[in-house]
Design a protein around this motif. Structure first.
Motif, PDB file in Angstrom:
ATOM      1  N   SER A  14     -24.208 -15.827 -15.972  1.00  0.00           N
ATOM      2  CA  SER A  14     -25.492 -16.479 -15.706  1.00  0.00           C
ATOM      3  C   SER A  14     -25.464 -17.171 -14.346  1.00  0.00           C
ATOM      4  N   SER A  16     -26.757 -19.997 -13.655  1.00  0.00           N
ATOM      5  CA  SER A  16     -26.451 -21.428 -13.800  1.00  0.00           C
ATOM      6  C   SER A  16     -24.952 -21.674 -13.901  1.00  0.00           C
ATOM      7  N   SER A  17     -24.206 -20.798 -14.546  1.00  0.00           N
ATOM      8  CA  SER A  17     -22.753 -21.007 -14.626  1.00  0.00           C
ATOM      9  C   SER A  17     -22.114 -20.848 -13.250  1.00  0.00           C
ATOM     10  N   THR A  44     -28.639 -26.857 -20.899  1.00  0.00           N
ATOM     11  CA  THR A  44     -28.029 -25.728 -20.191  1.00  0.00           C
ATOM     12  C   THR A  44     -26.713 -26.139 -19.557  1.00  0.00           C
ATOM     13  N   GLN A  48     -23.217 -24.367 -20.554  1.00  0.00           N
ATOM     14  CA  GLN A  48     -22.460 -23.646 -19.537  1.00  0.00           C
ATOM     15  C   GLN A  48     -21.108 -24.303 -19.256  1.00  0.00           C
ATOM     16  N   ASP A  51     -18.689 -23.394 -21.993  1.00  0.00           N
ATOM     17  CA  ASP A  51     -18.203 -22.016 -21.852  1.00  0.00           C
ATOM     18  C   ASP A  51     -17.197 -21.902 -20.715  1.00  0.00           C
TER      19      ASP A  51
END
Length: 113
Positions: A14, A16-17, A44, A48, A51
């Motif tokens: 993603s 964002s990550s 979010t 993130q 993760d």
């Protein structure tokens, strides 16, 4: 250590990550700071960062403020990710920031060098 390319791809799939990794590579940042800097929701950011910490791409550090409150900051743990496709293979190479050279540099700085 064997690296599963699919796990690496999933960790950074993603935008964002990837933006969190880039932002936290400059300096450690709290979730609120990441939310403001990246203009994404706090939900979010937490999803993130969890993760990325699980994938060992982000390190988290909890500190206690002078008022007794605790907060967690995040910093990027990976320096370099390289994908190679050659000789019939797909390979991922990762260089982490806290390698021997980085640890020596930290020690040297702590000694006033």
């Amino acid at each position: 250590m064997a690296i599963d390319p699919q796990e690496v791809i999933e960790a950074i799939d993603s935008e964002s990550s990837r933006r969190i990794l880039a932002a936290a590579s400059r300096e450690p940042m709290t979730a609120s700071e990441l939310e403001q800097a990246l203009d994404v929701s706090l939900t979010t950011v937490y999803r993130q960062t969890n993760d990325l910490v699980e994938a060992s791409f982000l390190e988290e550090e909890t500190e206690i403020s002078p008022t007794g409150d605790n907060y967690t900051s995040f910093k990027t743990a990976v320096r370099h990710i390289e994908f190679t496709v050659e000789h019939g293979e797909f390979r991922v190479d990762i260089q982490f920031r806290n390698d021997t050279i980085d640890r020596f540099g930290q020690l040297w700085r702590s000694l006033g060098g």
